[in-house]
Design a protein around this motif. Sequence first.
Motif, mmCIF file in Angstrom:
data_model
loop_
_atom_site.group_PDB
_atom_site.id
_atom_site.type_symbol
_atom_site.label_atom_id
_atom_site.label_comp_id
_atom_site.label_asym_id
_atom_site.label_seq_id
_atom_site.Cartn_x
_atom_site.Cartn_y
_atom_site.Cartn_z
ATOM 1 N N UNK A 57 -71.810 44.364 69.156
ATOM 2 C CA UNK A 57 -70.359 44.165 69.054
ATOM 3 C C UNK A 57 -69.645 44.828 70.239
ATOM 4 N N UNK A 58 -70.156 45.996 70.664
ATOM 5 C CA UNK A 58 -69.516 46.699 71.776
ATOM 6 C C UNK A 58 -69.637 45.907 73.074
ATOM 7 N N UNK A 59 -70.803 45.329 73.311
ATOM 8 C CA UNK A 59 -71.021 44.546 74.534
ATOM 9 C C UNK A 59 -70.106 43.328 74.567
ATOM 10 N N UNK A 60 -69.686 42.860 73.409
ATOM 11 C CA UNK A 60 -68.791 41.708 73.350
ATOM 12 C C UNK A 60 -67.344 42.038 73.652
ATOM 13 N N UNK A 61 -67.010 43.326 73.795
ATOM 14 C CA UNK A 61 -65.636 43.717 74.126
ATOM 15 C C UNK A 61 -65.341 43.428 75.597
ATOM 16 N N UNK A 62 -64.065 43.337 75.977
ATOM 17 C CA UNK A 62 -63.717 43.184 77.401
ATOM 18 C C UNK A 62 -64.327 44.314 78.234
ATOM 19 N N UNK A 63 -64.727 43.997 79.475
ATOM 20 C CA UNK A 63 -65.411 44.965 80.332
ATOM 21 C C UNK A 63 -64.548 46.195 80.593
ATOM 22 N N UNK A 64 -63.249 45.990 80.759
ATOM 23 C CA UNK A 64 -62.354 47.127 81.026
ATOM 24 C C UNK A 64 -62.357 48.099 79.849
ATOM 25 N N UNK A 65 -62.376 47.566 78.637
ATOM 26 C CA UNK A 65 -62.412 48.427 77.446
ATOM 27 C C UNK A 65 -63.726 49.198 77.379
ATOM 28 N N UNK A 66 -64.837 48.527 77.742
ATOM 29 C CA UNK A 66 -66.136 49.197 77.716
ATOM 30 C C UNK A 66 -66.162 50.368 78.701
ATOM 31 N N UNK A 67 -65.674 50.126 79.923
ATOM 32 C CA UNK A 67 -65.700 51.178 80.942
ATOM 33 C C UNK A 67 -64.830 52.360 80.540
ATOM 34 N N UNK A 68 -63.684 52.087 79.942
ATOM 35 C CA UNK A 68 -62.797 53.180 79.519
ATOM 36 C C UNK A 68 -63.454 54.022 78.435
ATOM 37 N N UNK A 69 -64.098 53.364 77.476
ATOM 38 C CA UNK A 69 -64.714 54.089 76.361
ATOM 39 C C UNK A 69 -65.948 54.869 76.799
ATOM 40 N N UNK A 70 -66.665 54.368 77.836
ATOM 41 C CA UNK A 70 -67.880 55.042 78.287
ATOM 42 C C UNK A 70 -67.612 56.082 79.367
ATOM 43 N N UNK A 71 -66.355 56.165 79.840
ATOM 44 C CA UNK A 71 -66.024 57.165 80.860
ATOM 45 C C UNK A 71 -66.058 58.559 80.239
ATOM 46 N N UNK A 72 -66.175 59.550 81.074
ATOM 47 C CA UNK A 72 -66.248 60.917 80.563
ATOM 48 C C UNK A 72 -64.901 61.514 80.243
ATOM 49 N N UNK A 73 -63.830 60.723 80.378
ATOM 50 C CA UNK A 73 -62.487 61.243 80.131
ATOM 51 C C UNK A 73 -62.279 61.507 78.635
ATOM 52 N N UNK A 74 -61.428 62.494 78.361
ATOM 53 C CA UNK A 74 -61.055 62.761 76.971
ATOM 54 C C UNK A 74 -60.017 61.735 76.527
ATOM 55 N N UNK A 75 -60.391 60.903 75.600
ATOM 56 C CA UNK A 75 -59.502 59.840 75.126
ATOM 57 C C UNK A 75 -58.778 60.288 73.861
ATOM 58 N N UNK A 76 -57.525 59.870 73.758
ATOM 59 C CA UNK A 76 -56.770 60.185 72.537
ATOM 60 C C UNK A 76 -57.286 59.327 71.378
ATOM 61 N N UNK A 77 -56.984 59.784 70.185
ATOM 62 C CA UNK A 77 -57.435 59.051 68.991
ATOM 63 C C UNK A 77 -56.803 57.666 68.931
ATOM 64 N N UNK A 78 -55.544 57.553 69.342
ATOM 65 C CA UNK A 78 -54.878 56.246 69.331
ATOM 66 C C UNK A 78 -55.546 55.282 70.298
ATOM 67 N N UNK A 79 -55.973 55.803 71.472
ATOM 68 C CA UNK A 79 -56.643 54.947 72.457
ATOM 69 C C UNK A 79 -57.968 54.423 71.912
ATOM 70 N N UNK A 80 -58.738 55.313 71.279
ATOM 71 C CA UNK A 80 -60.019 54.898 70.695
ATOM 72 C C UNK A 80 -59.795 53.850 69.610
ATOM 73 N N UNK A 81 -58.790 54.071 68.779
ATOM 74 C CA UNK A 81 -58.518 53.116 67.696
ATOM 75 C C UNK A 81 -58.113 51.752 68.239
ATOM 76 N N UNK A 82 -57.330 51.736 69.307
ATOM 77 C CA UNK A 82 -56.888 50.460 69.878
ATOM 78 C C UNK A 82 -58.037 49.705 70.542
ATOM 79 N N UNK A 83 -58.866 50.426 71.309
ATOM 80 C CA UNK A 83 -59.922 49.753 72.066
ATOM 81 C C UNK A 83 -61.103 49.346 71.183
ATOM 82 N N UNK A 84 -61.376 50.130 70.122
ATOM 83 C CA UNK A 84 -62.537 49.847 69.271
ATOM 84 C C UNK A 84 -62.172 49.140 67.961
ATOM 85 N N UNK A 85 -60.931 48.721 67.821
ATOM 86 C CA UNK A 85 -60.499 48.114 66.553
ATOM 87 C C UNK A 85 -61.346 46.912 66.130
ATOM 88 N N UNK A 86 -61.898 46.084 67.061
ATOM 89 C CA UNK A 86 -62.752 44.973 66.606
ATOM 90 C C UNK A 86 -64.018 45.428 65.885
#
Length: 445
Positions: A57-86
């Motif tokens: 399911x993760x590989x099926x997400x847009x590439x930009x969303x995948x790169x953001x989620x796999x980056x080492x940056x500290x993501x906010x909870x709202x960002x994670x919820x928006x990008x991983x909602x599928x």
Amino acid sequence: MCRIPDEPMSYKFQIKENELLTKLKIIRLTQIGGHSHKKVASIFGCHRNTVASLVRQFVGLPLANQLTLLSGNNLSLNTVNNLLSPLLAKSSAPLGHPKQASDEEAYSVFWLFHERGWRVGYRSMWQKIKRSFSDYASIDSWLYSLTKLTSRQIRTIYQNFELRTIKVRTKNGQRAHLYDYAALGAFERMHLDTKTLADQHSLPSDVYLNLLENKEIPKYQWTMIDAKTRVRFVAYSYNLNAEFGLKFLLFVLCYIRFTWNNWETRIAIGFDNGIEFCSGSEEKLENWNRIMQSLNASGYQYNPHFDIRKNLIERSHRVDDSHFLVPRGLLLTNKQSFLEETTGFFVYYNFDHGSSGVGMDDKTPYEVLSSTAIRNPERLMQFPVMILEDSIDTIRQTVDSFLFQAELKNKEQKLDEPLNQKQIIKTSTKYRFFEDNAQKVLTQY
């Protein structure tokens, strides 16, 4: 590759805390850490197919969303919820059942509950619908179709719409029962009361106006109920007066005594302080008890300020409103239709209406009465529905002998000597007597 310790909590429990963060941890271990699905599944205590499904399911997400989620940056909870909602889990509950009510039927029950004011439990709703619309086949086919619903279907509608009746509880949550119903015998404790039929607090406006303006329909209902079995004896009248109160009471007692022949059972009857009874007068109550002494019965008056003993008969009035007057009130057009409808209702009440009251266990009055020592209980439950103005002569012929006997005893006590023949004849002139006995008159009636 360094060893990764197992998670302290399994995947099943972690997703209850935060589903998307747990799934992101699994994805990062597989996509960044390069661990196998089997290894990650072992760490989280889940099946490897679960890990494989998340990665797919993760590989099926847009590439930009995948790169953001796999980056080492500290993501906010709202960002994670928006990008991983599928990847949120979808409910596996069934969308419907072939035997459940349709949406139109469900909204019709919802409308009856809120708009018509039928705020009752699902069993009472099922009974009210059947009694209200069972003869609507040619009037309104849709309302008639609601009578095909089962009580289980209506219960499901109540659950789906979260329909709740209003319940009043005591401060400590306890219920105070009026009697020990297991030890109480049939017709040991009874209650007598009157009810105004046209009650604007409990009836729809059209039914209320019909009962109020139609001069052929009686205005008052007289009810005498047995606490043990909930068997009721009912009459109607256009007026309220103490003669109706006393003589209806005596007539019911005669009916019970001569039909069942249970003279050894003492009957106690409670009633309020209305003008149709003793008006709160102790002297009048003493006179009534003197008359009822021959029938091995006595009466008492409720406390005018507070008395829970009247709750039982007051609750029975709600049954009259919800199961009779509300669904059938517009069919009461004249005296004949009134007598036919009331007779049909009390046959239904005695033989088909299960009571949820204490000690009844959803049984009908007939079923509870049949469980006692009474023989042929159906005969006792055939008390005629009458209008007192039309039947008062028959009632007088039945009960006046008890009034006559009580008056003779009272005069003898005052004079402290037996009455002579002239005094007895003079006293008897104001009473009407039957020819043989009360049983013959009751049977003839």
